[in-house]
Design a protein around this motif. Structure first.
Motif, PDB file in Angstrom:
ATOM      1  N   LYS A 164      -6.680 -11.825  10.592  1.00 28.19           N
ATOM      2  CA  LYS A 164      -6.978 -13.224  10.900  1.00 28.19           C
ATOM      3  C   LYS A 164      -5.998 -13.768  11.931  1.00 28.19           C
ATOM      4  O   LYS A 164      -6.334 -14.633  12.721  1.00 28.19           O
ATOM      5  N   ARG A 165      -4.773 -13.301  11.888  1.00 29.45           N
ATOM      6  CA  ARG A 165      -3.742 -13.690  12.856  1.00 29.45           C
ATOM      7  C   ARG A 165      -2.824 -12.496  13.041  1.00 29.45           C
ATOM      8  O   ARG A 165      -2.199 -12.047  12.083  1.00 29.45           O
ATOM      9  N   PRO A 166      -2.730 -11.940  14.244  1.00 23.90           N
ATOM     10  CA  PRO A 166      -1.886 -10.766  14.423  1.00 23.90           C
ATOM     11  C   PRO A 166      -0.406 -11.092  14.209  1.00 23.90           C
ATOM     12  O   PRO A 166       0.095 -12.084  14.722  1.00 23.90           O
ATOM     13  N   ILE A 167       0.215 -10.293  13.396  1.00 26.25           N
ATOM     14  CA  ILE A 167       1.651 -10.401  13.175  1.00 26.25           C
ATOM     15  C   ILE A 167       2.249  -9.110  13.709  1.00 26.25           C
ATOM     16  O   ILE A 167       1.939  -8.021  13.227  1.00 26.25           O
ATOM     17  N   PHE A 168       3.084  -9.251  14.706  1.00 26.88           N
ATOM     18  CA  PHE A 168       3.688  -8.099  15.356  1.00 26.88           C
ATOM     19  C   PHE A 168       5.016  -7.781  14.687  1.00 26.88           C
ATOM     20  O   PHE A 168       5.741  -8.677  14.258  1.00 26.88           O
ATOM     21  N   ALA A 169       5.340  -6.495  14.610  1.00 29.12           N
ATOM     22  CA  ALA A 169       6.584  -6.054  13.986  1.00 29.12           C
ATOM     23  C   ALA A 169       7.076  -4.793  14.667  1.00 29.12           C
ATOM     24  O   ALA A 169       6.287  -4.022  15.208  1.00 29.12           O
ATOM     25  N   PHE A 170       8.386  -4.610  14.635  1.00 28.06           N
ATOM     26  CA  PHE A 170       8.965  -3.364  15.113  1.00 28.06           C
ATOM     27  C   PHE A 170       8.902  -2.332  13.996  1.00 28.06           C
ATOM     28  O   PHE A 170       9.107  -2.652  12.831  1.00 28.06           O
ATOM     29  N   VAL A 171       8.619  -1.094  14.379  1.00 27.41           N
ATOM     30  CA  VAL A 171       8.572   0.024  13.446  1.00 27.41           C
ATOM     31  C   VAL A 171       9.461   1.131  14.014  1.00 27.41           C
ATOM     32  O   VAL A 171       9.474   1.364  15.231  1.00 27.41           O
ATOM     33  N   ASP A 172      10.172   1.807  13.152  1.00 30.19           N
ATOM     34  CA  ASP A 172      11.010   2.921  13.567  1.00 30.19           C
ATOM     35  C   ASP A 172      10.142   4.004  14.213  1.00 30.19           C
ATOM     36  O   ASP A 172       9.047   4.300  13.734  1.00 30.19           O
ATOM     37  N   ALA A 173      10.627   4.594  15.291  1.00 28.35           N
ATOM     38  CA  ALA A 173       9.838   5.579  16.051  1.00 28.35           C
ATOM     39  C   ALA A 173       9.531   6.850  15.266  1.00 28.35           C
ATOM     40  O   ALA A 173       8.660   7.615  15.662  1.00 28.35           O
ATOM     41  N   THR A 174      10.183   7.067  14.147  1.00 31.00           N
ATOM     42  CA  THR A 174       9.876   8.240  13.329  1.00 31.00           C
ATOM     43  C   THR A 174       8.622   8.033  12.489  1.00 31.00           C
ATOM     44  O   THR A 174       8.084   8.999  11.941  1.00 31.00           O
ATOM     45  N   VAL A 175       8.145   6.798  12.383  1.00 34.48           N
ATOM     46  CA  VAL A 175       6.933   6.490  11.626  1.00 34.48           C
ATOM     47  C   VAL A 175       5.724   6.790  12.497  1.00 34.48           C
ATOM     48  O   VAL A 175       5.631   6.319  13.629  1.00 34.48           O
ATOM     49  N   ARG A 176       4.774   7.560  11.988  1.00 33.22           N
ATOM     50  CA  ARG A 176       3.568   7.915  12.734  1.00 33.22           C
ATOM     51  C   ARG A 176       2.444   6.940  12.393  1.00 33.22           C
ATOM     52  O   ARG A 176       2.049   6.830  11.237  1.00 33.22           O
ATOM     53  N   PRO A 177       1.920   6.242  13.399  1.00 33.08           N
ATOM     54  CA  PRO A 177       0.871   5.247  13.150  1.00 33.08           C
ATOM     55  C   PRO A 177      -0.493   5.897  12.929  1.00 33.08           C
ATOM     56  O   PRO A 177      -0.755   6.997  13.411  1.00 33.08           O
ATOM     57  N   ASN A 178      -1.356   5.195  12.204  1.00 32.40           N
ATOM     58  CA  ASN A 178      -2.741   5.656  12.082  1.00 32.40           C
ATOM     59  C   ASN A 178      -3.639   4.724  12.888  1.00 32.40           C
ATOM     60  O   ASN A 178      -3.160   3.818  13.575  1.00 32.40           O
ATOM     61  N   ASP A 179      -4.936   4.908  12.800  1.00 34.29           N
ATOM     62  CA  ASP A 179      -5.869   4.154  13.635  1.00 34.29           C
ATOM     63  C   ASP A 179      -6.025   2.690  13.224  1.00 34.29           C
ATOM     64  O   ASP A 179      -6.571   1.907  13.974  1.00 34.29           O
ATOM     65  N   MET A 180      -5.550   2.303  12.063  1.00 33.68           N
ATOM     66  CA  MET A 180      -5.669   0.910  11.621  1.00 33.68           C
ATOM     67  C   MET A 180      -4.575   0.018  12.204  1.00 33.68           C
ATOM     68  O   MET A 180      -4.552  -1.174  11.981  1.00 33.68           O
ATOM     69  N   VAL A 181      -3.675   0.632  12.984  1.00 33.91           N
ATOM     70  CA  VAL A 181      -2.554  -0.091  13.564  1.00 33.91           C
ATOM     71  C   VAL A 181      -2.659  -0.045  15.085  1.00 33.91           C
ATOM     72  O   VAL A 181      -2.873   1.019  15.662  1.00 33.91           O
ATOM     73  N   GLN A 182      -2.509  -1.192  15.709  1.00 28.88           N
ATOM     74  CA  GLN A 182      -2.448  -1.265  17.169  1.00 28.88           C
ATOM     75  C   GLN A 182      -1.002  -0.998  17.568  1.00 28.88           C
ATOM     76  O   GLN A 182      -0.091  -1.663  17.071  1.00 28.88           O
ATOM     77  N   VAL A 183      -0.787  -0.023  18.431  1.00 26.36           N
ATOM     78  CA  VAL A 183       0.561   0.395  18.812  1.00 26.36           C
ATOM     79  C   VAL A 183       0.875  -0.051  20.232  1.00 26.36           C
ATOM     80  O   VAL A 183       0.059   0.101  21.138  1.00 26.36           O
ATOM     81  N   PHE A 184       2.079  -0.581  20.412  1.00 34.49           N
ATOM     82  CA  PHE A 184       2.597  -0.960  21.724  1.00 34.49           C
ATOM     83  C   PHE A 184       3.908  -0.204  21.904  1.00 34.49           C
ATOM     84  O   PHE A 184       4.862  -0.446  21.165  1.00 34.49           O
ATOM     85  N   ALA A 185       3.971   0.700  22.850  1.00 35.97           N
ATOM     86  CA  ALA A 185       5.140   1.558  23.041  1.00 35.97           C
ATOM     87  C   ALA A 185       6.220   0.824  23.830  1.00 35.97           C
ATOM     88  O   ALA A 185       6.615   1.231  24.913  1.00 35.97           O
ATOM     89  N   PHE A 186       6.696  -0.267  23.268  1.00 35.45           N
ATOM     90  CA  PHE A 186       7.781  -1.051  23.845  1.00 35.45           C
ATOM     91  C   PHE A 186       8.834  -1.251  22.768  1.00 35.45           C
ATOM     92  O   PHE A 186       8.495  -1.498  21.608  1.00 35.45           O
ATOM     93  N   ASP A 187      10.097  -1.175  23.150  1.00 34.49           N
ATOM     94  CA  ASP A 187      11.149  -1.373  22.171  1.00 34.49           C
ATOM     95  C   ASP A 187      12.031  -2.576  22.482  1.00 34.49           C
ATOM     96  O   ASP A 187      13.044  -2.793  21.833  1.00 34.49           O
ATOM     97  N   ASP A 188      11.626  -3.370  23.460  1.00 33.25           N
ATOM     98  CA  ASP A 188      12.461  -4.494  23.881  1.00 33.25           C
ATOM     99  C   ASP A 188      11.974  -5.823  23.296  1.00 33.25           C
ATOM    100  O   ASP A 188      10.808  -5.988  22.970  1.00 33.25           O
ATOM    101  N   ASP A 189      12.907  -6.751  23.175  1.00 36.36           N
ATOM    102  CA  ASP A 189      12.603  -8.057  22.608  1.00 36.36           C
ATOM    103  C   ASP A 189      11.704  -8.894  23.522  1.00 36.36           C
ATOM    104  O   ASP A 189      10.926  -9.711  23.045  1.00 36.36           O
ATOM    105  N   TYR A 190      11.807  -8.701  24.833  1.00 36.55           N
ATOM    106  CA  TYR A 190      10.957  -9.439  25.768  1.00 36.55           C
ATOM    107  C   TYR A 190       9.471  -9.163  25.499  1.00 36.55           C
ATOM    108  O   TYR A 190       8.664 -10.080  25.383  1.00 36.55           O
ATOM    109  N   SER A 191       9.118  -7.881  25.389  1.00 29.38           N
ATOM    110  CA  SER A 191       7.721  -7.514  25.130  1.00 29.38           C
ATOM    111  C   SER A 191       7.253  -8.066  23.795  1.00 29.38           C
ATOM    112  O   SER A 191       6.121  -8.531  23.663  1.00 29.38           O
ATOM    113  N   PHE A 192       8.132  -8.032  22.805  1.00 30.14           N
ATOM    114  CA  PHE A 192       7.817  -8.591  21.497  1.00 30.14           C
ATOM    115  C   PHE A 192       7.508 -10.085  21.634  1.00 30.14           C
ATOM    116  O   PHE A 192       6.541 -10.590  21.070  1.00 30.14           O
ATOM    117  N   GLY A 193       8.317 -10.796  22.413  1.00 32.46           N
ATOM    118  CA  GLY A 193       8.093 -12.221  22.641  1.00 32.46           C
ATOM    119  C   GLY A 193       6.777 -12.500  23.350  1.00 32.46           C
ATOM    120  O   GLY A 193       6.084 -13.463  23.023  1.00 32.46           O
TER     121      GLY A 193
END
Length: 101
Positions: free
Chosen positions: A27-56
């Protein structure tokens, strides 16, 4: 184990200590940082950025407006799709959109 290995995505994530995710359907996307050792599945939209600017940028009101006007829906929930939302969102990160899948 994923149904397919996504070697390109895993290689990109290995370059970072963390990456940004949000639920693909929400209903409302909530973005979060995840440790790079965690492998995402298809239910998660992944953004390969680790900086705070992109998060903002992703958390911004401008991105929210763009998202709600460009996304598809599943019942009353929004569905984040990289090709209709992120690829057309005009930021410096759009050049890396292939990793946002």
């Amino acid at each position: 184990m994923l149904s397919y290995p996504r070697e390109d995505l895993i290689a990109e994530l290995a370059k970072h200590s963390r990456y940004i995710v949000c639920a693909r359907v929400t209903k409302r996307p909530i973005f979060a940082f995840v440790d790079a050792t965690v492998r995402p599945n298809d239910m998660v939209q992944v953004f390969a950025f680790d900086d705070d600017y992109s998060f903002g940028v992703l958390q911004s009101g401008i991105h929210w407006e763009w998202f709600t006007n460009r996304c598809s829906t599943l019942t009353e929930r929004f569905r984040y799709t990289s090709n209709t939302v992120w690829d057309s969102f005009g930021t410096r990160q759009s050049a890396s959109a292939a990793t946002a899948r």
